[in-house]
Write a protein that holds these residues in place. Structure first.
Motif, PDB file in Angstrom:
ATOM      1  N   THR A  32      39.921  42.404   8.835  1.00  0.00           N
ATOM      2  CA  THR A  32      38.708  42.502   8.020  1.00  0.00           C
ATOM      3  C   THR A  32      37.495  42.196   8.887  1.00  0.00           C
ATOM      4  O   THR A  32      37.332  41.071   9.358  1.00  0.00           O
ATOM      5  CB  THR A  32      38.767  41.516   6.838  1.00  0.00           C
ATOM      6  OG1 THR A  32      39.933  41.773   6.062  1.00  0.00           O
ATOM      7  CG2 THR A  32      37.546  41.665   5.956  1.00  0.00           C
ATOM      8  N   PHE A  33      36.671  43.201   9.112  1.00  0.00           N
ATOM      9  CA  PHE A  33      35.452  43.027   9.892  1.00  0.00           C
ATOM     10  C   PHE A  33      34.562  44.233   9.639  1.00  0.00           C
ATOM     11  O   PHE A  33      35.003  45.253   9.093  1.00  0.00           O
ATOM     12  CB  PHE A  33      35.770  42.908  11.397  1.00  0.00           C
ATOM     13  CG  PHE A  33      36.373  44.150  11.990  1.00  0.00           C
ATOM     14  CD1 PHE A  33      35.591  45.083  12.653  1.00  0.00           C
ATOM     15  CD2 PHE A  33      37.741  44.401  11.868  1.00  0.00           C
ATOM     16  CE1 PHE A  33      36.143  46.239  13.180  1.00  0.00           C
ATOM     17  CE2 PHE A  33      38.304  45.545  12.398  1.00  0.00           C
ATOM     18  CZ  PHE A  33      37.504  46.467  13.053  1.00  0.00           C
ATOM     19  N   GLU A  34      33.301  44.145  10.031  1.00  0.00           N
ATOM     20  CA  GLU A  34      32.358  45.247   9.881  1.00  0.00           C
ATOM     21  C   GLU A  34      32.416  46.111  11.148  1.00  0.00           C
ATOM     22  O   GLU A  34      31.999  45.663  12.230  1.00  0.00           O
ATOM     23  CB  GLU A  34      30.939  44.716   9.656  1.00  0.00           C
ATOM     24  CG  GLU A  34      29.844  45.768   9.650  1.00  0.00           C
ATOM     25  CD  GLU A  34      30.165  46.939   8.740  1.00  0.00           C
ATOM     26  OE1 GLU A  34      30.188  48.080   9.251  1.00  0.00           O
ATOM     27  OE2 GLU A  34      30.414  46.711   7.537  1.00  0.00           O
ATOM     28  N   PRO A  35      32.960  47.336  11.063  1.00  0.00           N
ATOM     29  CA  PRO A  35      33.167  48.169  12.256  1.00  0.00           C
ATOM     30  C   PRO A  35      31.901  48.468  13.054  1.00  0.00           C
ATOM     31  O   PRO A  35      31.973  48.715  14.253  1.00  0.00           O
ATOM     32  CB  PRO A  35      33.758  49.467  11.681  1.00  0.00           C
ATOM     33  CG  PRO A  35      34.338  49.075  10.365  1.00  0.00           C
ATOM     34  CD  PRO A  35      33.454  47.985   9.844  1.00  0.00           C
ATOM     35  N   SER A  36      30.735  48.435  12.389  1.00  0.00           N
ATOM     36  CA  SER A  36      29.492  48.771  13.089  1.00  0.00           C
ATOM     37  C   SER A  36      28.977  47.619  13.952  1.00  0.00           C
ATOM     38  O   SER A  36      28.096  47.818  14.798  1.00  0.00           O
ATOM     39  CB  SER A  36      28.416  49.182  12.079  1.00  0.00           C
ATOM     40  OG  SER A  36      28.079  48.098  11.229  1.00  0.00           O
ATOM     41  N   LEU A  37      29.501  46.403  13.753  1.00  0.00           N
ATOM     42  CA  LEU A  37      29.045  45.259  14.545  1.00  0.00           C
ATOM     43  C   LEU A  37      29.528  45.374  15.991  1.00  0.00           C
ATOM     44  O   LEU A  37      30.641  45.855  16.243  1.00  0.00           O
ATOM     45  CB  LEU A  37      29.568  43.952  13.950  1.00  0.00           C
ATOM     46  CG  LEU A  37      28.986  43.512  12.604  1.00  0.00           C
ATOM     47  CD1 LEU A  37      29.701  42.263  12.113  1.00  0.00           C
ATOM     48  CD2 LEU A  37      27.486  43.243  12.736  1.00  0.00           C
ATOM     49  N   PRO A  38      28.715  44.920  16.950  1.00  0.00           N
ATOM     50  CA  PRO A  38      29.121  44.959  18.368  1.00  0.00           C
ATOM     51  C   PRO A  38      30.074  43.805  18.691  1.00  0.00           C
ATOM     52  O   PRO A  38      29.814  42.985  19.572  1.00  0.00           O
ATOM     53  CB  PRO A  38      27.787  44.822  19.106  1.00  0.00           C
ATOM     54  CG  PRO A  38      26.933  44.010  18.180  1.00  0.00           C
ATOM     55  CD  PRO A  38      27.321  44.444  16.784  1.00  0.00           C
ATOM     56  N   LEU A  39      31.183  43.761  17.966  1.00  0.00           N
ATOM     57  CA  LEU A  39      32.148  42.669  18.089  1.00  0.00           C
ATOM     58  C   LEU A  39      33.312  43.130  18.954  1.00  0.00           C
ATOM     59  O   LEU A  39      34.046  44.038  18.585  1.00  0.00           O
ATOM     60  CB  LEU A  39      32.660  42.279  16.692  1.00  0.00           C
ATOM     61  CG  LEU A  39      33.597  41.075  16.578  1.00  0.00           C
ATOM     62  CD1 LEU A  39      32.831  39.785  16.854  1.00  0.00           C
ATOM     63  CD2 LEU A  39      34.224  41.033  15.181  1.00  0.00           C
ATOM     64  N   THR A  40      33.434  42.515  20.133  1.00  0.00           N
ATOM     65  CA  THR A  40      34.526  42.910  21.021  1.00  0.00           C
ATOM     66  C   THR A  40      35.833  42.269  20.588  1.00  0.00           C
ATOM     67  O   THR A  40      35.852  41.338  19.775  1.00  0.00           O
ATOM     68  CB  THR A  40      34.240  42.507  22.479  1.00  0.00           C
ATOM     69  OG1 THR A  40      34.295  41.071  22.583  1.00  0.00           O
ATOM     70  CG2 THR A  40      32.881  43.012  22.954  1.00  0.00           C
ATOM     71  N   VAL A  41      36.910  42.774  21.155  1.00  0.00           N
ATOM     72  CA  VAL A  41      38.235  42.201  20.888  1.00  0.00           C
ATOM     73  C   VAL A  41      38.246  40.719  21.250  1.00  0.00           C
ATOM     74  O   VAL A  41      38.733  39.880  20.496  1.00  0.00           O
ATOM     75  CB  VAL A  41      39.316  42.966  21.674  1.00  0.00           C
ATOM     76  CG1 VAL A  41      40.655  42.240  21.621  1.00  0.00           C
ATOM     77  CG2 VAL A  41      39.453  44.386  21.138  1.00  0.00           C
ATOM     78  N   LEU A  42      37.684  40.387  22.408  1.00  0.00           N
ATOM     79  CA  LEU A  42      37.645  38.991  22.847  1.00  0.00           C
ATOM     80  C   LEU A  42      36.799  38.148  21.898  1.00  0.00           C
ATOM     81  O   LEU A  42      37.169  37.017  21.558  1.00  0.00           O
ATOM     82  CB  LEU A  42      37.102  38.899  24.272  1.00  0.00           C
ATOM     83  CG  LEU A  42      37.129  37.516  24.927  1.00  0.00           C
ATOM     84  CD1 LEU A  42      38.559  36.952  24.956  1.00  0.00           C
ATOM     85  CD2 LEU A  42      36.558  37.590  26.340  1.00  0.00           C
ATOM     86  N   ASP A  43      35.657  38.682  21.459  1.00  0.00           N
ATOM     87  CA  ASP A  43      34.819  37.981  20.485  1.00  0.00           C
ATOM     88  C   ASP A  43      35.627  37.668  19.221  1.00  0.00           C
ATOM     89  O   ASP A  43      35.571  36.560  18.685  1.00  0.00           O
ATOM     90  CB  ASP A  43      33.612  38.835  20.080  1.00  0.00           C
ATOM     91  CG  ASP A  43      32.582  38.983  21.195  1.00  0.00           C
ATOM     92  OD1 ASP A  43      32.575  38.137  22.102  1.00  0.00           O
ATOM     93  OD2 ASP A  43      31.803  39.948  21.132  1.00  0.00           O
TER      94      ASP A  43
END
Length: 251
Positions: free
Chosen positions: A79-90
């Motif tokens: 569950t996360f917002e796909p448009s966010l610049p969230l990396t796998v490591l983040d």
């Protein structure tokens, strides 16, 4: 050492719809237990009851061999917002740190995160955005996240959904490793061939507990159609469950 888990007359109803009725069984410590059954049979509801995330009637007792250990959980979907610049490591580090990601990253946390990503074959994707991953790759990241605290009890809800063959091999190898370390694993799985390879304890649920035993005994070819019929075996219960009766105690 992972815990044993005892379920005594566990039932779960919403309004007039009974999802689970009278589930009683013992999940022995240090083994892999696979919950199987048709869609809508109550498999995920049973996992969520064990985790204390869903109200139910009856008792679920988690018996630790000494002090209470750590629990890892993998849901059906990230569950996360796909448009966010969230990396796998983040994404992994969010589960390790109490501080926002823009604070200085703890070196030990980062090393641990990379190590767990290696275990599921995802270290080379650590700097990709989560939204760039396939569904199966996201499941592998969720699995890595669940391993961060070296849990003694792992609860996994359809963890191989969307995984390619390589991802499934990583998963099965780790489950074998964890059983060798006497961790307790409870996993919802739908792939009969994969469960046979795990040689786990199988518990078939369709509203009620249909059958339990070793995979080699429960998943015989002549039983499959009967065990996984979509017919609801559980009787309809007209009462709504209002209370939660969940206990977790050391043995």
């Amino acid at each position: 050492m992972g815990p044993s888990i005892s379920l005594n007359n566990v039932s779960l109803c919403y309004e007039n719809n009974c999802i689970l009725t009278g589930i009683s069984t013992q999940l022995e410590a240090g083994q892999c237990h696979v919950i199987m059954g048709p869609n809508g049979g109550g498999k995920t509801s049973l996992l969520r009851s064990i985790l204390g995330l869903t109200p139910f009637n009856g008792e679920i007792n988690i018996h630790w061999s000494s002090s209470k250990g750590k629990v890892g959980y993998v849901p059906q979907k990230a569950t996360f917002e796909p448009s966010l610049p969230l990396t796998v490591l983040d994404f992994i580090l969010l589960n390790q740190s109490r501080y926002p990601l823009f604070f200085k990253t703890n070196k030990k946390h980062k090393e641990n995160a990379i190590e767990q990503l290696k275990r599921v074959g995802m270290a080379d994707r650590a700097l990709l955005r989560m939204g760039q991953l396939s569904g199966g790759e996201q499941q592998r990241v969720l699995f890595a996240q669940a391993l961060l605290d070296d849990p003694d009890l792992l609860i996994l809800d359809e963890p191989t959904n969307g995984m390619d063959d390589q991802g499934v091999r990583y998963f099965e190898s780790l489950i074998t490793e964890f059983v060798g370390e006497k961790k307790t694993i409870v996993v919802v799985h739908h792939d009969i061939s994969a469960v046979r390879r795990l040689d786990a304890q199988v518990h078939v649920v369709n509203g009620i507990l249909i059958e339990s035993g070793r995979a080699s005994e429960v998943l015989k070819a002549e039983k499959i159609e009967q065990l996984f019929s979509h017919y609801r075996h559980a009787p309809t219960q007209q009462t709504k469950i209002h209370s939660v009766n969940r206990k977790s105690e050391a043995a």
